[in-house]
Design an enzyme around this catalytic site. Structure first.
Site, PDB file in Angstrom:
ATOM      1  N   GLY A  67       0.788  -1.235   0.000  1.00  0.00           N
ATOM      2  CA  GLY A  67       0.000   0.000   0.000  1.00  0.00           C
ATOM      3  C   GLY A  67       0.813   1.274   0.000  1.00  0.00           C
ATOM      4  N   SER A  68       2.075   1.231  -0.453  1.00  0.00           N
ATOM      5  CA  SER A  68       2.841   2.484  -0.431  1.00  0.00           C
ATOM      6  C   SER A  68       2.331   3.475  -1.483  1.00  0.00           C
ATOM      7  CB  SER A  68       4.336   2.223  -0.606  1.00  0.00           C
ATOM      8  OG  SER A  68       4.639   1.810  -1.908  1.00  0.00           O
ATOM      9  N   ASN A 126      -4.120   2.524 -13.358  1.00  0.00           N
ATOM     10  CA  ASN A 126      -3.185   1.549 -12.776  1.00  0.00           C
ATOM     11  C   ASN A 126      -1.776   2.120 -12.836  1.00  0.00           C
ATOM     12  OD1 ASN A 126      -2.277  -1.032 -11.781  1.00  0.00           O
ATOM     13  ND2 ASN A 126      -1.623  -1.540 -13.853  1.00  0.00           N
ATOM     14  N   ARG A 146     -13.670 -15.124  -8.925  1.00  0.00           N
ATOM     15  CA  ARG A 146     -13.600 -13.755  -9.426  1.00  0.00           C
ATOM     16  C   ARG A 146     -15.004 -13.143  -9.518  1.00  0.00           C
ATOM     17  NH1 ARG A 146     -10.656 -11.805 -14.956  1.00  0.00           N
ATOM     18  NH2 ARG A 146     -12.399 -12.762 -16.031  1.00  0.00           N
ATOM     19  N   ARG A 205      -5.080  -8.691  -8.920  1.00  0.00           N
ATOM     20  CA  ARG A 205      -6.056  -9.524  -9.648  1.00  0.00           C
ATOM     21  C   ARG A 205      -6.357  -8.892 -10.988  1.00  0.00           C
ATOM     22  NH1 ARG A 205      -7.347 -14.212  -6.671  1.00  0.00           N
ATOM     23  NH2 ARG A 205      -7.438 -13.663  -4.481  1.00  0.00           N
ATOM     24  N   ASP A 224      -2.072  -4.640 -18.170  1.00  0.00           N
ATOM     25  CA  ASP A 224      -1.085  -3.551 -18.246  1.00  0.00           C
ATOM     26  C   ASP A 224      -1.072  -2.894 -19.618  1.00  0.00           C
ATOM     27  OD1 ASP A 224      -0.341  -4.025 -15.588  1.00  0.00           O
ATOM     28  OD2 ASP A 224       1.059  -5.586 -16.185  1.00  0.00           O
ATOM     29  N   HIS A 243       2.266   0.727 -13.077  1.00  0.00           N
ATOM     30  CA  HIS A 243       3.047  -0.477 -13.389  1.00  0.00           C
ATOM     31  C   HIS A 243       4.535  -0.116 -13.336  1.00  0.00           C
ATOM     32  CE1 HIS A 243       3.869  -4.384 -15.122  1.00  0.00           C
ATOM     33  NE2 HIS A 243       4.704  -3.799 -15.966  1.00  0.00           N
ATOM     34  N   ASP A 271      -7.581  -0.948 -19.626  1.00  0.00           N
ATOM     35  CA  ASP A 271      -8.538  -1.519 -20.577  1.00  0.00           C
ATOM     36  C   ASP A 271      -8.640  -3.014 -20.300  1.00  0.00           C
ATOM     37  OD1 ASP A 271      -6.385  -2.752 -21.767  1.00  0.00           O
ATOM     38  OD2 ASP A 271      -6.402  -1.507 -23.566  1.00  0.00           O
TER      39      ASP A 271
HETATM   40  C1  GRF Z   1       4.099  -1.285  -7.265  1.00  0.00           C
HETATM   41  O1  GRF Z   1       5.398  -1.582  -7.706  1.00  0.00           O
HETATM   42  C2  GRF Z   1       3.180  -1.078  -8.433  1.00  0.00           C
HETATM   43  O2  GRF Z   1       3.806  -0.505  -9.537  1.00  0.00           O
HETATM   44  C3  GRF Z   1       2.741  -2.480  -8.767  1.00  0.00           C
HETATM   45  O3  GRF Z   1       2.603  -3.120  -7.514  1.00  0.00           O
HETATM   46  C4  GRF Z   1       3.455  -2.479  -6.561  1.00  0.00           C
HETATM   47  C5  GRF Z   1       2.597  -2.070  -5.418  1.00  0.00           C
HETATM   48  O4  GRF Z   1       3.344  -1.525  -4.348  1.00  0.00           O
HETATM   49  N1  GRF Z   1       1.533  -2.478  -9.546  1.00  0.00           N
HETATM   50  P1  GRF Z   1       2.589  -0.837  -3.131  1.00  0.00           P
HETATM   51  O5  GRF Z   1       1.629  -1.883  -2.569  1.00  0.00           O
HETATM   52  O6  GRF Z   1       1.865   0.358  -3.658  1.00  0.00           O
HETATM   53  O7  GRF Z   1       3.641  -0.475  -2.150  1.00  0.00           O
END
Ligand code: GRF
Length: 207
Positions: free
Chosen positions: A25-26, A121, A79, A105, A159, A123, A155
């Site tokens: 959750g950072s 999102n 799901r 997910r 990713d 990535h 979408d």
């Molecule tokens: C991050 O590296 C993000 O890019 C990816 O999952 C990780 C989540 O990290 N989708 P955090 O839980 O937000 O710390």
């Protein structure tokens, strides 16, 4: 002279953010800090939802006094069950935008269609390079000179979807998955709030 964030205009509702996460959750915390500081202006977090009841990010949401929702095993068995429950929470929360922040997910096409163009999102690679799991390892193993992070609209594919913002980092000699991931994560914490603020600014409230 520093300027404090503009106060919300009377009668205009705040923009409503929902967060979906599965772990640490950072990125959620970076978004929450940006909402508190006004870097994402006139916004509020209306729901933090996790498919993992023990996700540290959910605990952090509760500590901040935010509405946090954890799926229990029965509800989240499949799901279809999981998404039915999450959509029920989102229908109540009425988010303007849904931010996937380490949500591990894949969303069904029906879920994506329900909030088309409003799911974001982040990535940890420069998409379209290295989608999927272990993006940092993929970049290292490909011998790239740089990598980074991408914020994009979700979408139906993994990713993929329109790119809103990217931040780049150099790959240094001796980098490991851990050191590269840490440097990319620092950029993620800048990129996600910036992208959300820009996305909301370019998309005026409809209500
Ligand atoms: C991050 O590296 C993000 O890019 C990816 O999952 C990780 C989540 O990290 N989708 P955090 O839980 O937000 O710390």
């Amino acid at each position: 002279m520093t300027r404090s964030p503009d106060p919300p205009i009377a009668g205009i509702d705040k923009r409503r953010l929902a967060i979906l996460l599965s772990g640490r959750g950072s990125n959620f915390e970076a978004i929450a800090d940006a909402v508190s500081s006004g870097r994402i202006p006139d916004a509020e977090i209306v729901a933090v939802i996790s498919d993992v009841a023990a996700a540290p990010g959910l605990g952090r949401a509760r500590q901040r006094g935010l509405p946090a929702f954890a799926g229990d095993r029965a509800e989240f068995r499949s799901r279809a069950d999981r998404e039915r429950r999450i959509l029920a929470i989102l229908d109540e929360a009425r988010p303007d935008v849904i931010c996937l922040a380490g949500y591990m997910r894949l969303l069904s096409p029906a879920f994506v269609a329900r909030y088309a163009g409003r799911i974001l999102n982040i990535h940890p690679a420069l998409l379209p390079k290295f989608p999927g799991l272990d993006a940092q390892r993929q970049a290292l193993e490909a011998g790239e000179a740089e990598s980074g992070c991408t914020v994009h609209v979700v979408d139906e594919s993994t990713d993929s979807g329109p790119i809103l913002l990217q931040k780049r980092v150099s790959i240094l000699p001796g980098d490991t998955v851990e050191t590269l991931s840490a440097r990319i994560l620092e950029q993620e914490h800048e990129a996600y709030p910036e992208a959300i603020a820009r996305f909301l600014a370019e998309r005026p409230p409809t209500g």
